[in-house]
Design an enzyme around this catalytic site. Structure first.
Site, short mmCIF file in Angstrom:
data_model
loop_
_atom_site.label_atom_id
_atom_site.label_comp_id
_atom_site.label_asym_id
_atom_site.label_seq_id
_atom_site.Cartn_x
_atom_site.Cartn_y
_atom_site.Cartn_z
N ASN A 95 -10.13 -0.09 -1.34
CA ASN A 95 -8.68 -0.12 -1.12
C ASN A 95 -8.02 -0.72 -2.36
O ASN A 95 -8.12 -1.92 -2.60
CB ASN A 95 -8.38 -0.96 0.12
N CYS B 267 0.81 -1.23 0.00
CA CYS B 267 0.00 0.00 0.00
C CYS B 267 0.84 1.27 0.00
O CYS B 267 0.33 2.34 -0.36
CB CYS B 267 -0.94 0.00 1.20
N HIS C 35 -3.06 6.97 1.87
CA HIS C 35 -3.48 5.67 1.34
C HIS C 35 -4.95 5.47 1.66
O HIS C 35 -5.39 5.65 2.80
CB HIS C 35 -2.64 4.55 1.93
#
Length: 318
Positions: A274, A113, A244
């Site tokens: 995500n 990530c 993020h």
């Protein structure tokens, strides 16, 4: 001295959209549960014939078009991804082939990530050192390939997509040519690497959600402020904050604790889920495309997650 800037951005998401109502038919969950815990309403899902390098190439092509550049104007391709199926050729090489490049250096970075902000810093360093003239930096992930669709704690989180940035040199001594990419603050918490994982055969995404939440909300605000300090930008001077896109319950408290009181905070997680390494360039490119961030404005990018790695820097909007 040579500095760097982001010359252009591009993004891409697959056409198929998976809503929370769709997920209710797959696992024991519901829209209210998902929205209240992570803030996600929809996510884009790539098909079996849409590999990671295809997503990446679409985003890269848009960035090149926006910058008015040809593929061979790029001499370095960096792709941040943790979901490529094949080891070789790497994703960067496949992107270069799709775009018709002739002889770029091609490398993949797997920092999950936090991959895009690591790759952006790597490109910044390469250009400053003279190893590259113009670099293409891509964050691309197909998280749905590594998802257990029977696990309601993880399958509701993920989406697919890609975002790209073109990094080029600027002359620090020329008027109006101040560097557009600030110094990176990066690191990791190796002893907590187990908190976010993509492991096994076939590989599957898993995480210890509460551990990640506590770490992110307690430790990251101070780290993000350090990234601002390295660039000489106070948090209240930020025009935007792009963290993020993991969970709205992490993003909103973090932005407040950083002290970015005047900043637009990216909330693309609501629409995209995500998307791992794609999440920051995807969210940033959308904000710029919609005209929500003016050219030259300072924006904090901060990636965190897998390996419990983190990387952040202040950049200027192209």
């Amino acid at each position: 001295m040579t500095g760097t800037r982001i010359a252009a951005l591009g993004h891409y998401q697959p056409a198929k959209v998976l809503t929370n109502r769709d997920l209710e038919k797959l696992v024991d969950t519901d829209d209210a549960w998902i929205t209240s815990r992570v803030g996600i309403r929809t996510r884009h899902v790539a098909g079996p014939d849409e590999p990671v390098d295809e997503l990446a190439a679409h985003a890269a092509g848009k960035a090149l078009a926006t910058a008015g550049l040809a593929a061979d104007d790029i001499d370095l391709v960096l792709v941040a991804t943790s979901t490529a199926i094949d080891r070789s050729p790497n994703t960067a090489a496949r992107v270069a082939a799709r775009l018709g490049m002739t002889s770029p250096a091609t490398m993949d970075l797997n920092v999950v990530c936090a991959g895009f902000t690591h790759a952006l810093a790597t490109a910044d360093h390469a250009v400053r050192a003279g190893g590259s003239r113009r670099a293409l930096v891509i964050g691309a992930d197909k998280m749905t390939d590594v998802t257990d669709w029977t696990d309601r704690t993880t399958c509701v989180l993920v989406g697919d997509g890609a975002g790209a940035a073109i990094v080029e040199a600027v002359d620090d001594e020329e008027p109006g040519e101040a560097p557009g990419i600030g110094p990176v603050l990066w690191g990791s918490v190796p002893e907590m690497g187990h908190a976010v994982r993509i492991e096994g055969t076939p590989p599957r995404f898993a995480q210890e959600g509460q551990s990640v939440y506590r770490w992110a909300t307690q430790q990251l605000p101070a780290l993000a402020r350090q990234a601002c300090e390295r660039s000489g930008v106070a948090p209240e001077e930020l025009a935007g904050v792009v963290l993020h896109q993991a969970n709205l319950r992490i993003i909103e408290p973090l932005a407040a604790k950083i002290g970015a009181v005047n900043a637009i905070v990216a909330r693309d997680v609501v629409d995209s889920g995500n998307t791992s390494a794609a999440s920051i360039p995807l969210a940033l490119a959308k904000l710029v495309e919609r005209g929500e961030l003016p050219s030259g404005a300072p924006v904090l990018l901060f990636g965190f997650g897998g390996n419990l790695s983190y990387a952040g820097q202040v950049v200027r909007v192209p």
